[in-house]
Design a protein around this motif. Structure first.
Motif, mmCIF file in Angstrom:
data_model
loop_
_atom_site.group_PDB
_atom_site.id
_atom_site.type_symbol
_atom_site.label_atom_id
_atom_site.label_comp_id
_atom_site.label_asym_id
_atom_site.label_seq_id
_atom_site.Cartn_x
_atom_site.Cartn_y
_atom_site.Cartn_z
ATOM 1 N N GLU B 30 0.831 -1.212 0.000
ATOM 2 C CA GLU B 30 0.000 0.000 0.000
ATOM 3 C C GLU B 30 0.859 1.253 0.000
ATOM 4 O OE1 GLU B 30 -2.799 0.205 3.207
ATOM 5 O OE2 GLU B 30 -3.739 -1.706 2.714
ATOM 6 N N GLU B 31 1.883 1.265 0.851
ATOM 7 C CA GLU B 31 2.759 2.438 0.929
ATOM 8 C C GLU B 31 3.460 2.668 -0.413
ATOM 9 O OE1 GLU B 31 3.336 4.651 3.286
ATOM 10 O OE2 GLU B 31 2.338 3.799 5.040
ATOM 11 N N LEU B 32 3.855 1.582 -1.024
ATOM 12 C CA LEU B 32 4.542 1.687 -2.311
ATOM 13 C C LEU B 32 3.597 2.260 -3.374
ATOM 14 C CD1 LEU B 32 6.950 1.048 -4.173
ATOM 15 C CD2 LEU B 32 6.012 -1.257 -4.430
ATOM 16 N N LEU B 33 2.372 1.697 -3.408
ATOM 17 C CA LEU B 33 1.397 2.150 -4.412
ATOM 18 C C LEU B 33 1.090 3.642 -4.223
ATOM 19 C CD1 LEU B 33 -1.064 -0.894 -4.465
ATOM 20 C CD2 LEU B 33 0.668 -0.285 -6.172
ATOM 21 N N ALA B 34 1.064 4.059 -2.956
ATOM 22 C CA ALA B 34 0.757 5.463 -2.697
ATOM 23 C C ALA B 34 1.839 6.379 -3.248
ATOM 24 C CB ALA B 34 0.601 5.685 -1.199
ATOM 25 N N ARG B 35 3.066 5.859 -3.313
ATOM 26 C CA ARG B 35 4.172 6.685 -3.807
ATOM 27 C C ARG B 35 4.302 6.606 -5.321
ATOM 28 N NH1 ARG B 35 4.833 5.541 1.069
ATOM 29 N NH2 ARG B 35 6.147 6.616 2.597
ATOM 30 N N ASP B 36 4.157 5.392 -5.824
ATOM 31 C CA ASP B 36 4.336 5.210 -7.267
ATOM 32 C C ASP B 36 3.565 3.967 -7.700
ATOM 33 O OD1 ASP B 36 5.094 4.924 -9.846
ATOM 34 O OD2 ASP B 36 7.251 5.150 -9.484
ATOM 35 N N PRO B 37 2.327 4.165 -8.158
ATOM 36 C CA PRO B 37 1.453 3.024 -8.422
ATOM 37 C C PRO B 37 1.903 2.173 -9.617
ATOM 38 C CG PRO B 37 0.343 5.095 -8.937
ATOM 39 C CD PRO B 37 1.650 5.452 -8.363
#
Ligand code: SRM
Ligand SMILES: Cc1cc2nc3c(=O)[nH]c(=O)nc-3n(C[C@H](O)[C@H](O)[C@H](O)COP(=O)(O)OP(=O)(O)OC[C@H]3O[C@@H](n4cnc5c(N)ncnc54)[C@H](O)[C@@H]3O)c2cc1C
Ligand code: SF4
Ligand code: FES
Lengths: 113, 830
Positions: B30-37
């Motif tokens: 989730e954190e990753l997607l929030a930064r760069d989906p």
């Protein structure tokens, strides 16, 4: 898991809560292991800075032990005498790994010498 | 179950493979997607056959407060709409780091560019016989909850099944709570003396135990499991002390171990957990790890808050904006409805720390905040956890709280509530009708008026208007009122038991009996002790007061005894011990002398000496040898002489009428009888008796706690003498005609002293304090009272006359004697 740096002494549970056990060091003073009411483990040379009482035999309260001979209070964390009294007992770093008590080998040798 | 979105073969993005579809793994994604989906193609493997859910909410599911559907974090749509391939129910069994692949149990092989291990922890199963029986489960995932619900259902038809939960930590207690709400009869077995000892101090642990017991759970502390018994399935749990507890279900909740096997097999650096740097990268730059399975800076974590911090740093690193994880401070709350417990940081205290303690027994509250250098380092709250977050915040920000010091413990609302930063001003601002003492319903106006009428000390206020005379929780308020009303004229009250309490010895003893208290933590809670576990002065006193109040029923606390009473021998300046066997009335025999001689030789005792108390003292015995020495002395019929105890020491006698040309009565025989009656009894201080056969008084009976001087017409009874620095000769209590009366008075006198003297007050100062007339009124003028005292003494003695040496020689409390380990440097270095 005794290693070059750490000595495996036994299970934490072997030390009574608010109590103490000793480690005999051949040719030197014992090391006293303490367990406080909150479950913290400390190790000190088993020798009061006053007149060499066995700290392991004292009453443990809070973070201190009262020496059984003349009631000096010694800090378990620093080995310093508390209150009016002046003196210090060497401490030995301890760590807990998977419920085992590990003593720093070098400091054990130094403290016991 | 497999959600495979359409990922074109032509998808050339780096492939991120996640092992573990749990809280950390999914949060990292989730954190990753929030930064760069769009940066990575993502595949998640999960061993559990379901989507990601909130593991910590398994407890409310078990308790029936929530359903599984309520605790799902990411449903199937989430995976699909974010283009994540999810493989569930198929654990990864191998990682090949050179080929950069993972292989699942079903044989699926997937290549990765970056791998994220988030395998969580495995419940620790204690290696006892029967641990693999059906019906023995852990508490980790939804399958475990389902198993518990099934067991509770099965039990219903039989009027409620029985469950044993091993482990009295957070998980165990939440399991026990849920099972008990589901109708099972629950027993919690906990190895340690207090519940949740890693999060709670002794005082809070005790309150928690009381509350759970009140809800019908059976809580056994100090309970060491020996085996789980049963033929085809679990039938019960057997403890090392032989107790058997029937059970249809056993939940093991004794701890967790980071799940590191995969990483270890793949050759990654693993300590207690998978070792990672500040960016959650393992020893292989292509492999990351996060969650409970990792070890960061020597720490492993078992709570969710650190995972959130880790996941943020991990995602920052993955998108090339590294921030770095610096470790987490954690706090714990127990999720048992109606029982509020909070703990954070380091509450072990120590002398560089300052404890602020607030206890309110009537509302069942215990709060403790630990400060070091004017900063909050730890907090334990029981009963009222509203301020937990505030303390936790102060702890994390390390704000200087010296300005709040005096009111910190009353909480945030008080600290910031309308300029009440000065506690004196706050008390001054109270109206005259404000209730100060809840126990006795005393208002501020009443307290102030009794101070005005001359009650110029705490004690005077207590006796005039009763404020603070019961539980003492308003002592601080009363003291402030004294200061406000009188300025500097406040007279300090009577000596308190020690600095941990505002109560004196007599108050504590009275309340122990009035409130029926049964343990040291209970006294400390109910009487508002200012320290978490007392000190070397109050612990032994409380131990004695409880023991005296509850003959036979009180569980003696060894750690609250001075070393001599713990080891049943006298410590010497060189750390060895001296051993004094009882020599009844000073009489011995060849067999006893031979046994003593043998011990001296066998253990190379450097000295054996006749004591001033008419018996033999063997010196220089090592702590380890004590049980063997006692076994040998026991074999010759000798028992402990209690030369070390706040207890009956010796009964000195002279030869008396048997041999002496002046003897009037059988002083030796009477001495032996009295010693047989009174040995083994614990007292406020040491107690010595002597019987002299005539007024020449060769046994020095007139400087003993209880002395008998025989005369032609009977027995003169003397009390309250001692040698020591201030010699005090006895007072004559009365004269009696028969041996039996002499013994009866002696027993009654001892009991009066046991019940009323203060700890460490010998009979001489006690009698000087209460007056001989008082003692006479109780013993000589009140026949029924005397008889009752004697009877109480004998009841108490029926539990005390157990030779402590014999128990130790048989192996009781062996840990007091043997060293825990031996270390031979030469051997070690070889
Ligand atoms: C062994 C013995 C000396 C001896 O070698 O004879 C002895 C040894 C100690 N006495 Fe004593 N007293 C001994 C008989 C006495 C006597 C004589 C008697 O009992 O008739 C007295 C005077 C009588 C009396 O008690 O009033 C005596 C009055 C004291 C006192 C002062 C007591 C007082 O109330 O003022 C102390 C200090 C104290 O207890 O606080 C004391 C304290 C001690 C201590 C416990 C000091 C200490 O705290 O470590 C010594 C322990 C030594 C050891 O470790 O063994 N000892 N002591 C005697 C043991 C008697 C026994 O068989 O149990
Ligand atoms: C009943 C209960 C109550 C709790 N209450 C609290 C609380 O109140 N507060 C709090 O802070 N914490 C609480 N916790 C702890 C918290 O749940 C954990 O700290 C958190 O879940 C850890 O997250 P994780 O991702 O590291 O591990 P997990 O959430 O356990 O996730 C790991 C996942 O990896 C899977 N897995 C393991 N090996 C493999 C493999 N080889 N292949 C594929 N998948 C694999 C596992 O099946 C699991 O689903 C509680 C835990 C439990 C069990
Ligand atoms: S008189 Fe003093 S030195 Fe002698 S035994 Fe008693 S306390 Fe120790
Ligand atoms: S030897 Fe420790 S206080 Fe004297």
């Amino acid at each position: 898991m005794t290693t070059a740096e750490w000595l495996d002494i036994g299970w934490v549970d072997q030390i009574p809560v608010r109590g103490s056990r000793t480690v005999k060091v051949e040719g030197g003073d014992d090391i006293a292991l303490f367990r406080t009411a909150e479950g913290k483990i400390f190790a000190l040379r088993d020798r009061c800075p006053h007149k060499h009482g066995r700290l392991s035999q004292g009453i443990v309260h809070g973070g201190a032990v009262a020496c059984p001979l003349h009631n000096w209070r010694i800090s378990l964390a620093t080995g310093e005498a508390l209150g009016e009294d002046k003196g210090c007992t060497p401490t030995v770093p301890v760590k807990i790994d998977g419920g085992r008590v590990l003593l720093c080998r070098a400091s054990t040798l130094r403290a016991a010498a | 179950m497999k959600y495979r979105p359409i990922t074109a073969e032509s998808d050339t993005r780096d492939h991120l493979v996640v092992i573990g579809n749990g809280m950390a793994g999914c949060r990292a994604v989730e954190e990753l997607l929030a930064r760069d989906p769009s940066r990575f193609r993502i595949t998640i493997f999960g061993a559990e056959p379901r989507v990601n859910y909130n593991r910590i909410m398994l407890s409310p599911v078990l308790a029936g407060e929530k359903e599984f559907g309520d605790i799902i974090i990411n449903d199937a749509d989430w995976y699909a709409s974010n283009g994540i391939a999810l493989v569930t129910g198929d654990p990864v069994v191998a990682i090949d780091r050179s080929a950069k692949t993972v292989t699942t149990r079903s044989g699926l092989v997937e290549r990765y560019d970056r791998l994220l291990i988030a395998t969580g922890s495995n419940p620790f199963i204690i290696p006892v016989p029967g641990k693999d029986l059906p019906g023995v489960i852990a508490f980790r995932d939804m399958d475990d909850v389902n198993a518990m619900l099934a067991a509770a259902d099965a039990g219903k038809n039989r009027g409620g099944g029985a469950a044993v939960v091993i482990g009295g930590g957070l998980l165990g207690l939440e399991a026990a709570h849920g099972l008990s709400l589901r109708g099972m009869k629950v027993t919690v077995l906990h190895l340690m003396p207090t519940l949740m000892e890693r999060q709670l101090d002794e005082a809070a642990g005790w309150l928690l135990k009381q509350a759970l017991e009140a809800r019908g759970q059976t809580i056994l502390t100090g309970a060491d499991t020996a085996e789980i018994v049963g033929e085809m399935k679990v039938e019960g749990v057997k403890l090392k002390d032989g107790t058997l507890i029937p059970a249809d279900l056993v939940v093991m909740a004794v701890g967790i171990r980071p799940s590191t096997q995969l990483a270890r097999d793949a050759g990654l650096a693993v300590g207690r957990g998978i070792q990672v740097d500040d960016h959650m990268v393992t020893s292989d730059p292509a492999v990351l790890a996060v969650g409970e399975c990792v070890e960061h800076d020597g720490q492993v974590y078992g709570l969710v808050a650190p995972l959130w911090d880790m996941c943020r740093s991990l995602a920052d690193g993955l998108v090339d904006k590294p921030t770095g994880y610096r470790g987490s401070v954690t706090s714990t709350k127990l999720k048992v409805s109606g029982i509020d417990v909070f703990s954070a940081g380091d509450f072990s205290g120590g002398d560089d720390c300052e404890d602020i303690v607030l206890r309110d027994a009537s509302r069942g509250i215990y709060k403790r905040v630990v400060l070091r250098d004017d900063r909050v380092v730890g907090a334990v709250l029981y009963g009222d956890t509203a301020d937990g977050n505030w303390y936790f915040d102060l702890l994390k920000t390390q704000e200087d709280v010296s300005a709040l010091r005096d009111i910190l413990i009353f909480g945030q609302a008080f600290a910031f509530g309308g300029g009440r930063a000065d506690p004196k001003a706050a008390v001054a601002a109270l109206s005259d009708d404000a209730e100060i003492c809840g126990c006795n319903g005393v208002t501020k106006g009443q307290v102030v008026s009794s101070i005005a009428k001359g009650a110029h000390s705490l004690d005077a206020v207590r006796s005039s208007c009763k404020a603070s005379a019961s539980c003492g929780s308003c002592t601080g308020l009363v003291e402030t009122l004294l200061a406000l009303t009188l300025g500097d004229e406040v007279r300090s009250g009577p000596k308190t038991l020690c600095k941990c309490t505002s109560f004196g010895h007599d108050d504590v003893r009275r309340e122990i009996i009035a409130q029926g208290m049964r343990s040291i933590p209970e006294v400390m809670q109910k009487l508002h002790w200012a320290t978490p576990d007392g000190c070397a002065s109050c612990r032994p006193a409380l131990n004695y007061y409880l023991l005296c109040a509850l003959p036979g029923a009180y569980q003696d606390d060894q750690q609250s005894r001075f070393v001599n009473e713990r080891l049943h021998a006298n410590i010497q300046k060189d750390g060895t011990y001296s051993v004094v066997p009882r020599m009844w009335g000073g009489i011995t025999s060849p067999a006893e002398l031979r046994a003593i001689a043998d011990v001296v030789e066998k253990f190379s005792a450097p000295m054996v000496k006749v004591t001033g108390g008419q018996r033999l003292d063997i010196f220089g015995i090592k702590k380890e040898d004590l049980p063997a020495v006692w076994a040998d002395l026991n074999a010759a019929g000798m028992v402990s002489g209690h030369a070390y105890g706040k207890a009956l020491r010796t009964v000195k006698t002279c030869v008396g009428s048997e041999w002496c040309r002046f003897g009037t009565q059988d002083s030796t025989g009477l001495g032996v009888k009295i010693e047989r009656m009174s040995w083994g009894s614990w007292m406020p201080h040491k107690f010595k008796i002597a019987v002299s056969g005539c007024p020449r008084n060769c046994a020095e009976a007139t400087i003993k706690d209880f002395g008998i001087v025989c005369v032609d017409s009977g027995y003169e009874l003397h009390v309250g003498g001692n040698g020591g620095i201030h010699v005090r000769a006895t007072d004559l209590l009365c004269k009696v005609a028969s041996e039996q009366e002499a013994m009866d008075y002696c027993a009654a006198f001892i009991q009066l002293y046991r019940e009323e003297a203060r700890y460490l007050e010998r009979t001489a100062p006690w009698i000087e304090r209460v007056g001989l007339d008082y003692v006479k009124a109780r013993l000589v003028e009140d026949d029924a009272g005397r008889e009752a005292l004697r009877a109480r003494f004998l009841v108490s003695q029926s539990f005390s006359q157990d030779d402590p040496w014999a128990q130790r020689a048989e192996g009781a409390e062996a840990e007091h004697h043997a060293p825990m380990a031996r270390f031979t440097p030469q051997e070690e270095l070889a």
